[in-house]
Design a protein around this motif. Structure first.
Motif, PDB file in Angstrom:
ATOM      1  N   CYS A  10      10.953  -8.674 -33.178  1.00 62.97           N
ATOM      2  CA  CYS A  10      10.143  -8.479 -31.869  1.00 62.97           C
ATOM      3  C   CYS A  10      11.173  -8.084 -30.900  1.00 62.97           C
ATOM      4  CB  CYS A  10       9.453  -9.103 -31.474  1.00 62.97           C
ATOM      5  SG  CYS A  10       7.854  -9.475 -32.971  1.00 62.97           S
ATOM      6  N   ALA A  11      10.067  -6.857 -30.078  1.00 62.49           N
ATOM      7  CA  ALA A  11      11.165  -6.663 -28.175  1.00 62.49           C
ATOM      8  C   ALA A  11      10.831  -7.969 -27.626  1.00 62.49           C
ATOM      9  CB  ALA A  11      10.641  -5.371 -28.233  1.00 62.49           C
ATOM     10  N   ASP A  12      12.369  -7.779 -26.853  1.00 63.24           N
ATOM     11  CA  ASP A  12      11.896  -8.945 -25.407  1.00 63.24           C
ATOM     12  C   ASP A  12      10.068  -9.224 -25.039  1.00 63.24           C
ATOM     13  OD1 ASP A  12      15.093  -9.835 -26.617  1.00 63.24           O
ATOM     14  OD2 ASP A  12      14.868  -8.215 -24.140  1.00 63.24           O
ATOM     15  N   GLY A  13      10.526  -9.844 -25.070  1.00 61.53           N
ATOM     16  CA  GLY A  13       8.710 -10.368 -24.350  1.00 61.53           C
ATOM     17  C   GLY A  13       8.162 -10.890 -25.815  1.00 61.53           C
ATOM     18  N   TYR A  14       7.906 -10.502 -26.881  1.00 59.26           N
ATOM     19  CA  TYR A  14       6.921 -10.755 -28.035  1.00 59.26           C
ATOM     20  C   TYR A  14       7.046 -11.426 -28.851  1.00 59.26           C
ATOM     21  CZ  TYR A  14       4.855  -6.326 -25.484  1.00 59.26           C
ATOM     22  OH  TYR A  14       4.748  -5.363 -24.079  1.00 59.26           O
ATOM     23  N   GLU A  15       6.188 -11.978 -29.466  1.00 54.47           N
ATOM     24  CA  GLU A  15       7.004 -12.876 -30.334  1.00 54.47           C
ATOM     25  C   GLU A  15       5.150 -12.408 -31.516  1.00 54.47           C
ATOM     26  OE1 GLU A  15       5.196 -17.083 -29.504  1.00 54.47           O
ATOM     27  OE2 GLU A  15       7.406 -16.571 -28.622  1.00 54.47           O
ATOM     28  N   ASP A  16       5.283 -13.289 -33.119  1.00 57.37           N
ATOM     29  CA  ASP A  16       3.532 -12.543 -33.426  1.00 57.37           C
ATOM     30  C   ASP A  16       2.563 -13.882 -33.591  1.00 57.37           C
ATOM     31  OD1 ASP A  16       5.776 -11.108 -35.260  1.00 57.37           O
ATOM     32  OD2 ASP A  16       6.288 -12.826 -36.499  1.00 57.37           O
ATOM     33  N   GLY A  17       1.811 -13.077 -33.210  1.00 60.15           N
ATOM     34  CA  GLY A  17       0.536 -14.465 -32.667  1.00 60.15           C
ATOM     35  C   GLY A  17      -0.388 -13.963 -34.180  1.00 60.15           C
TER      36      GLY A  17
END
Length: 167
Positions: free
Chosen positions: A95-102
């Motif tokens: 993921c891009a910086d600041g994002y994660e899987d939800g």
């Protein structure tokens, strides 16, 4: 004495110090194309012209794509929003910086980031802050830091943040 093939600047004809345009410096005898180039039918390193392609084998076949894209039948196609590295449109590996899987890939803000109401993107909460609502007031500080009434994270009393590099 002439330089070796694909060499722009040489010493004594057999020691290349600068390769010709498109060839990778530091390779002897300048036999590797730089990323983003391929060896054409005339033996010349030619720049890839495929949109968003990082490396290619010829003018129609991309081997690897820039961040945010994946190889799709020799061309580059978009990854999902907020995905830096993917193997298919639906398979995000980074993921891009600041994002994660939800609930879906790269759709949740990581710790230390908040969802900006204006544009919907994840933004950094600020120094030493693990959770915030809008980027101006911290709700939870990173381990080792205390929360002040103004919503800023600071070192505990009688300590300081050692920013000097230690060996």
């Amino acid at each position: 004495t002439a330089c070796l093939a694909n060499c722009k600047i040489c010493e004594a004809g057999d020691t290349c110090t600068t390769c010709a345009t498109g060839w990778e410096d530091g390779t002897v005898p300048c036999d590797t194309c730089k990323d983003g180039n391929y060896v054409d039918a005339d033996g010349v390193c030619t720049e890839c012209t495929i949109d968003d392609c990082a490396t290619c084998t010829d003018e129609t076949n991309c081997d690897s794509c820039d961040d945010g894209f994946y190889v799709d039948t020799g061309a580059c196609s978009d990854c999902l929003d907020h995905c830096n590295v993917c193997t298919t449109a639906a398979d995000c590996t980074t993921c891009a910086d600041g994002y994660e899987d939800g609930a879906a890939p790269c759709d949740t803000c990581s710790a230390g980031y908040y969802r900006d109401a204006a544009d919907g993107n994840c933004k950094d909460c600020g120094d030493n802050c693990d959770a915030c609502d809008d980027g101006t007031v911290c709700d939870t500080c990173a381990p080792g830091f205390g929360l002040k009434p103004n919503g800023k994270c600071v070192c505990p009393i009688e300590t300081f943040l050692d920013t000097a590099a230690t060996p």
